[in-house]
Motif scaffolding. Structure first.
Motif, PDB file in Angstrom:
ATOM      1  N   UNK A 156      50.416 -50.317  24.301  1.00 34.81           N
ATOM      2  CA  UNK A 156      51.358 -50.178  23.191  1.00 34.81           C
ATOM      3  C   UNK A 156      51.141 -51.211  22.094  1.00 34.81           C
ATOM      4  N   UNK A 157      50.851 -52.473  22.400  1.00 33.00           N
ATOM      5  CA  UNK A 157      50.627 -53.442  21.318  1.00 33.00           C
ATOM      6  C   UNK A 157      49.452 -53.076  20.409  1.00 33.00           C
ATOM      7  N   UNK A 158      48.498 -52.278  20.892  1.00 33.98           N
ATOM      8  CA  UNK A 158      47.379 -51.851  20.045  1.00 33.98           C
ATOM      9  C   UNK A 158      47.840 -50.842  19.004  1.00 33.98           C
ATOM     10  N   UNK A 159      48.905 -50.098  19.325  1.00 35.12           N
ATOM     11  CA  UNK A 159      49.379 -49.037  18.431  1.00 35.12           C
ATOM     12  C   UNK A 159      50.525 -49.511  17.555  1.00 35.12           C
ATOM     13  N   UNK A 160      51.523 -50.147  18.157  1.00 39.43           N
ATOM     14  CA  UNK A 160      52.719 -50.537  17.419  1.00 39.43           C
ATOM     15  C   UNK A 160      53.183 -51.904  17.894  1.00 39.43           C
ATOM     16  N   UNK A 161      52.601 -52.951  17.366  1.00 40.37           N
ATOM     17  CA  UNK A 161      52.958 -54.294  17.815  1.00 40.37           C
ATOM     18  C   UNK A 161      54.333 -54.699  17.292  1.00 40.37           C
ATOM     19  N   UNK A 162      55.093 -55.367  18.150  1.00 39.85           N
ATOM     20  CA  UNK A 162      56.387 -55.900  17.768  1.00 39.85           C
ATOM     21  C   UNK A 162      57.519 -54.895  17.767  1.00 39.85           C
ATOM     22  N   UNK A 163      57.312 -53.711  18.240  1.00 39.64           N
ATOM     23  CA  UNK A 163      58.379 -52.705  18.252  1.00 39.64           C
ATOM     24  C   UNK A 163      59.135 -52.784  19.574  1.00 39.64           C
ATOM     25  N   UNK A 164      60.417 -52.423  19.503  1.00 36.92           N
ATOM     26  CA  UNK A 164      61.221 -52.377  20.726  1.00 36.92           C
ATOM     27  C   UNK A 164      60.872 -51.120  21.512  1.00 36.92           C
ATOM     28  N   UNK A 165      61.288 -51.070  22.743  1.00 39.79           N
ATOM     29  CA  UNK A 165      60.987 -49.919  23.597  1.00 39.79           C
ATOM     30  C   UNK A 165      61.588 -48.629  23.041  1.00 39.79           C
ATOM     31  N   UNK A 166      62.755 -48.726  22.429  1.00 38.92           N
ATOM     32  CA  UNK A 166      63.379 -47.545  21.843  1.00 38.92           C
ATOM     33  C   UNK A 166      62.533 -46.981  20.715  1.00 38.92           C
ATOM     34  N   UNK A 167      62.030 -47.855  19.875  1.00 39.18           N
ATOM     35  CA  UNK A 167      61.180 -47.395  18.774  1.00 39.18           C
ATOM     36  C   UNK A 167      59.867 -46.826  19.297  1.00 39.18           C
ATOM     37  N   UNK A 168      59.344 -47.404  20.356  1.00 37.55           N
ATOM     38  CA  UNK A 168      58.112 -46.886  20.944  1.00 37.55           C
ATOM     39  C   UNK A 168      58.335 -45.486  21.515  1.00 37.55           C
ATOM     40  N   UNK A 169      59.492 -45.277  22.163  1.00 38.07           N
ATOM     41  CA  UNK A 169      59.802 -43.950  22.683  1.00 38.07           C
ATOM     42  C   UNK A 169      59.945 -42.944  21.541  1.00 38.07           C
ATOM     43  N   UNK A 170      60.599 -43.350  20.465  1.00 32.73           N
ATOM     44  CA  UNK A 170      60.744 -42.482  19.303  1.00 32.73           C
ATOM     45  C   UNK A 170      59.383 -42.144  18.713  1.00 32.73           C
ATOM     46  N   UNK A 171      58.512 -43.122  18.655  1.00 31.22           N
ATOM     47  CA  UNK A 171      57.154 -42.887  18.172  1.00 31.22           C
ATOM     48  C   UNK A 171      56.437 -41.885  19.060  1.00 31.22           C
ATOM     49  N   UNK A 172      56.601 -41.998  20.357  1.00 33.13           N
ATOM     50  CA  UNK A 172      55.967 -41.068  21.282  1.00 33.13           C
ATOM     51  C   UNK A 172      56.489 -39.651  21.138  1.00 33.13           C
ATOM     52  N   UNK A 173      57.806 -39.514  21.014  1.00 35.09           N
ATOM     53  CA  UNK A 173      58.384 -38.181  20.830  1.00 35.09           C
ATOM     54  C   UNK A 173      57.956 -37.583  19.495  1.00 35.09           C
ATOM     55  N   UNK A 174      57.933 -38.413  18.473  1.00 32.55           N
ATOM     56  CA  UNK A 174      57.482 -37.934  17.158  1.00 32.55           C
ATOM     57  C   UNK A 174      56.017 -37.538  17.176  1.00 32.55           C
ATOM     58  N   UNK A 175      55.221 -38.282  17.945  1.00 29.86           N
ATOM     59  CA  UNK A 175      53.803 -37.948  18.076  1.00 29.86           C
ATOM     60  C   UNK A 175      53.632 -36.575  18.710  1.00 29.86           C
ATOM     61  N   UNK A 176      54.395 -36.303  19.756  1.00 28.85           N
ATOM     62  CA  UNK A 176      54.278 -35.011  20.430  1.00 28.85           C
ATOM     63  C   UNK A 176      54.656 -33.878  19.483  1.00 28.85           C
ATOM     64  N   UNK A 177      55.729 -34.051  18.751  1.00 27.81           N
ATOM     65  CA  UNK A 177      56.152 -33.021  17.803  1.00 27.81           C
ATOM     66  C   UNK A 177      55.128 -32.855  16.688  1.00 27.81           C
ATOM     67  N   UNK A 178      54.635 -33.956  16.166  1.00 23.48           N
ATOM     68  CA  UNK A 178      53.630 -33.892  15.100  1.00 23.48           C
ATOM     69  C   UNK A 178      52.347 -33.238  15.606  1.00 23.48           C
ATOM     70  N   UNK A 179      51.976 -33.523  16.849  1.00 22.84           N
ATOM     71  CA  UNK A 179      50.775 -32.914  17.419  1.00 22.84           C
ATOM     72  C   UNK A 179      50.954 -31.412  17.578  1.00 22.84           C
ATOM     73  N   UNK A 180      52.133 -30.981  17.997  1.00 24.03           N
ATOM     74  CA  UNK A 180      52.388 -29.546  18.114  1.00 24.03           C
ATOM     75  C   UNK A 180      52.337 -28.871  16.748  1.00 24.03           C
TER      76      UNK A 180
END
Length: 143
Positions: A103-127
């Motif tokens: 995770x630090x390679x992708x989004x350094x300094x983000x909280x776990x909540x923001x990382x989860x949001x990024x992951x969910x957004x990634x899945x939707x964007x990929x679809x």
């Protein structure tokens, strides 16, 4: 000139998008300035507004789909099926990287909540990206 059926299809799609966006941001307007995380009222209103925005968008997206001609419906079904699956397959290695501690390679300094949001957004964007790619491929090869 655009025919009536296509115009109705695009009108319903525009109503879906233009109507859902204000509903999603309603909690930000009601609770200005935004309360701290964990506020029960803000959370309840946010969840209710997200559900209402999804219901609004779904209702008009279905109406848009039903107004389109059969060829367009088939293209859309094909693109959603294969495009979203392709998008998920492409996103899986990124999720594996995050799960392995990258995770630090992708989004350094983000909280776990923001990382989860990024992951969910990634899945939707990929679809969505997969859908648009398959839709373009269908248009190019099936004419």
């Amino acid at each position: 000139m655009v025919d009536r059926r296509t115009l109705r299809t695009w009108t319903y799609a525009a109503i879906a998008l233009v109507g859902a966006i204000p509903i999603m941001f309603l909690p930000e307007i009601i609770f200005r300035p935004t309360p701290p995380a964990g506020d029960a009222g803000f959370t309840a209103v946010t969840v209710a507004c997200m559900a209402a925005a999804l219901a609004w968008a779904s209702w008009f997206a279905i109406a848009s789909f039903r107004q389109s001609e059969e060829f367009v419906q088939e293209r859309s079904k094909f693109a959603w099926c294969w495009g979203s699956v392709t998008g998920i397959v492409i996103a899986v290695p990124i999720f594996a990287l995050i799960g392995a501690g990258g995770l630090p390679w992708i989004a350094s300094g983000r909280e776990a909540t923001h990382a989860f949001t990024l992951g969910a957004g990634l899945m939707l964007a990929a679809q969505l990206a997969g859908y648009f790619a398959m839709s373009a491929w269908w248009r190019a090869t099936k004419r």
